[in-house]
Scaffold this motif. Structure first.
Motif, mmCIF file in Angstrom:
data_model
loop_
_atom_site.group_PDB
_atom_site.id
_atom_site.type_symbol
_atom_site.label_atom_id
_atom_site.label_comp_id
_atom_site.label_asym_id
_atom_site.label_seq_id
_atom_site.Cartn_x
_atom_site.Cartn_y
_atom_site.Cartn_z
ATOM 1 N N ASP A 217 -10.874 4.784 -9.272
ATOM 2 C CA ASP A 217 -9.497 4.667 -9.218
ATOM 3 C C ASP A 217 -9.015 4.222 -7.754
ATOM 4 O O ASP A 217 -8.231 3.724 -7.474
ATOM 5 C CB ASP A 217 -9.053 6.059 -9.566
ATOM 6 C CG ASP A 217 -9.159 6.582 -10.982
ATOM 7 O OD1 ASP A 217 -9.451 5.545 -11.838
ATOM 8 O OD2 ASP A 217 -9.081 7.604 -11.505
ATOM 9 N N ALA B 18 -9.656 0.503 -7.400
ATOM 10 C CA ALA B 18 -8.706 -0.048 -7.854
ATOM 11 C C ALA B 18 -7.400 0.033 -6.978
ATOM 12 O O ALA B 18 -6.719 -1.022 -6.792
ATOM 13 C CB ALA B 18 -8.432 0.416 -9.482
ATOM 14 N N TYR B 19 -6.824 1.182 -6.667
ATOM 15 C CA TYR B 19 -5.958 1.344 -5.673
ATOM 16 C C TYR B 19 -5.750 0.677 -4.671
ATOM 17 O O TYR B 19 -4.749 0.028 -4.155
ATOM 18 C CB TYR B 19 -5.646 2.925 -5.542
ATOM 19 C CG TYR B 19 -4.554 3.117 -4.516
ATOM 20 C CD1 TYR B 19 -3.268 2.706 -4.894
ATOM 21 C CD2 TYR B 19 -4.837 3.872 -3.508
ATOM 22 C CE1 TYR B 19 -1.955 2.864 -3.712
ATOM 23 C CE2 TYR B 19 -3.728 4.155 -2.354
ATOM 24 C CZ TYR B 19 -2.549 3.634 -2.617
ATOM 25 O OH TYR B 19 -1.491 3.998 -1.701
ATOM 26 N N ARG C 137 -7.613 -2.033 -3.886
ATOM 27 C CA ARG C 137 -7.760 -3.530 -4.098
ATOM 28 C C ARG C 137 -6.101 -4.039 -4.497
ATOM 29 O O ARG C 137 -6.060 -4.910 -4.031
ATOM 30 C CB ARG C 137 -9.081 -3.834 -4.901
ATOM 31 C CG ARG C 137 -9.526 -5.234 -4.523
ATOM 32 C CD ARG C 137 -10.838 -5.584 -5.468
ATOM 33 N NE ARG C 137 -10.903 -4.594 -6.625
ATOM 34 C CZ ARG C 137 -12.031 -4.336 -6.953
ATOM 35 N NH1 ARG C 137 -13.058 -4.422 -6.501
ATOM 36 N NH2 ARG C 137 -11.869 -3.578 -8.400
ATOM 37 N N ASP C 138 -5.896 -3.501 -5.684
ATOM 38 C CA ASP C 138 -4.813 -4.033 -6.423
ATOM 39 C C ASP C 138 -3.613 -3.625 -5.884
ATOM 40 O O ASP C 138 -2.607 -4.476 -5.935
ATOM 41 C CB ASP C 138 -4.974 -3.706 -7.819
ATOM 42 C CG ASP C 138 -6.332 -3.981 -8.378
ATOM 43 O OD1 ASP C 138 -7.039 -4.496 -7.971
ATOM 44 O OD2 ASP C 138 -6.846 -3.229 -9.376
ATOM 45 N N GLU C 139 -3.303 -2.617 -5.317
ATOM 46 C CA GLU C 139 -1.967 -2.155 -4.745
ATOM 47 C C GLU C 139 -1.881 -2.392 -3.155
ATOM 48 O O GLU C 139 -0.932 -2.639 -2.915
ATOM 49 C CB GLU C 139 -1.611 -0.838 -5.352
ATOM 50 C CG GLU C 139 -1.495 -0.627 -6.618
ATOM 51 C CD GLU C 139 -0.974 0.781 -6.933
ATOM 52 O OE1 GLU C 139 -0.246 1.278 -6.375
ATOM 53 O OE2 GLU C 139 -1.560 1.323 -7.914
ATOM 54 N N GLY D 150 -4.168 -4.367 -1.370
ATOM 55 C CA GLY D 150 -4.633 -5.681 -0.983
ATOM 56 C C GLY D 150 -5.659 -5.854 -0.147
ATOM 57 O O GLY D 150 -5.922 -6.494 0.689
ATOM 58 N N ASP E 231 -9.415 -6.469 0.979
ATOM 59 C CA ASP E 231 -10.174 -7.731 0.394
ATOM 60 C C ASP E 231 -11.458 -7.364 -0.579
ATOM 61 O O ASP E 231 -11.739 -7.857 -1.417
ATOM 62 C CB ASP E 231 -10.536 -8.720 1.537
ATOM 63 C CG ASP E 231 -9.594 -9.118 2.156
ATOM 64 O OD1 ASP E 231 -8.879 -10.253 1.862
ATOM 65 O OD2 ASP E 231 -9.122 -8.685 3.356
#
Ligand SMILES: NC(=O)c1ccc[n+]([C@@H]2O[C@H](COP(=O)([O-])OP(=O)(O)OC[C@H]3O[C@@H](n4cnc5c(N)ncnc54)[C@H](OP(=O)(O)O)[C@@H]3O)[C@@H](O)[C@H]2O)c1
Length: 339
Positions: free
Chosen positions: A182, A185-186, A188-190, A192, A194
């Motif tokens: 979790d 994902a936070y 990387r996806d929210e 940014g 790398d």
């Protein structure tokens, strides 16, 4: 005006990992205010890893907690009564106050939380001590340059999330290390980042090598231990190592013997420097102003993990060492009233 109050005390100076028995909640009443004093109702209370060091009974850069005084920490609260002409009932203030429902504090030790800062809890996180730790540690010690690779451990926490985002603002390639899918994902996806490595899954050495094909120019170290041992293997010529925290060590009963890094610093002409955010007390306004601007521009995002109820403060504190927070770990003690 007196209030029924609950305050947390230590029962002992814990050895190793503290438990809930390390803390006791005592019911008292608040004393009458003297001239210059303010009665503050706790709204949010900050739990921070550095507090573990204060529980050891030993003076470091800060005095240890004692067994006969309530624990203290960063608090955002609301003024309930005031005998200091600078503070009015209802104002939102911040200070180093008790783990308690209420603290009677000298007005000299309180700061007003600006009305535009929403939520007010941000004064304990991104727009407070952890945010400034990231800002000064990365920019002053790390001196990041566009295109450099920055690795940050403890990447999903209060300091780490800000470090990674400021490094992105400065045009760096950012690799975060955090525990669990979790958090990966936070980041990387929210936020940014790398690359993000889950140090609890798979082989950290391989993952780091894959994520840092050009080596590591800056390492912002929040954790120490074996994670840092692996990052140190990859540092580049003239790398900067920012020693911010060593949370992997805070609950060890005996220090571990890890690899010795001095040879690696030597052959890479690298620099490792520790710091305490209070070294930058005279520049705090600069840090908070810049962070506020980035927040306003949407360049900085933040999360908080909020535990409800003063009586759950020990669980929130212990949760820091179990990785239960994403972003700043806070305890909500009461509501802001009348605003
Ligand atoms: N130098 C200064 O002035 C200064 C100021 C503030 C903070 N600090 C230090 O900076 C670090 C981060 O502070 P913070 O307030 O932002 O805390 P935080 O990162 O929000 O919370 C602690 C996090 O550390 C990770 N962690 C806990 N035990 C670990 C272990 N054994 N190995 C690896 N990771 C572990 C957990 O995340 P995972 O789920 O990813 O494991 C946990 O969520 C701490 O070491 C703190 O002492 C220093």
């Amino acid at each position: 005006m007196t209030k029924i109050n609950r305050q947390y005390f230590l029962t002992e100076f814990p050895k190793g990992m503290p438990t809930e028995e390390t803390f006791r909640l005592v019911e008292t009443t608040t004393p009458e205010l003297e001239e210059g004093q303010v009665l503050v109702r706790t709204v949010y209370l900050s739990v921070d890893p550095y507090m573990r060091g204060r529980m050891s009974g030993v003076k470091t850069y800060i005095d240890p907690f004692t067994l006969d005084r309530p624990l203290t920490g960063g608090v955002v609260g609301q003024v309930e009564a005031s005998k200091d002409a600078n503070f009015e009932v209802g104002e939102i203030v911040a200070g180093l106050l008790d783990w308690a429902d209420y603290t009677v504090a000298s007005g000299k030790h309180l700061k007003k939380v600006p009305a535009f800062l929403k939520p007010v809890s941000a004064a304990l996180g991104v727009a407070g001590m952890p945010g400034c730790t990231a800002y000064f540690g990365l920019l002053d010690i790390g001196q990041p340059k566009e295109g450099e690779t920055v690795v940050v451990s403890g990447a999903a926490g209060a300091v780490g999330t800000v470090v990674g985002q400021i490094a992105k603002i400065k045009g760096c390639r950012v690799v975060g290390i955090a525990g669990g899918p979790d958090k990966v994902a936070y980041l990387r996806d929210e936020l940014g980042f790398d690359e993000v490595i889950d140090y609890k899954a798979g082989d950290l050495r391989e993952a780091l090598q894959a994520a840092c094909p050009n080596g590591v120019d800056i390492y912002f170290d929040n954790v120490g231990g074996t994670i840092s041992d692996e990052v140190m293997r990859l540092i580049n010529f003239h790398a900067r190592i920012i020693l911010c925290g060593q949370i992997a060590d805070y609950n060890l009963e005996k220090p571990e013997q890890g690899p010795r890094h001095f040879g690696q610093l030597l052959v890479k002409s690298a620099m490792a420097k520790g710091f305490i955010v209070s070294n930058y007390n005279d520049r705090m306004l600069e840090g908070i102003t810049q962070i506020g601007q980035w927040l306003g521009e949407g360049k900085l995002k933040f999360r908080e993990t909020i535990t409800e109820g003063l009586e759950n403060t020990p669980q929130a504190f212990l949760g820091l060492f179990r990785g239960e927070n994403t972003g700043k770990m806070l305890v909500k003690v009461s509501d802001v009233q009348g605003q």
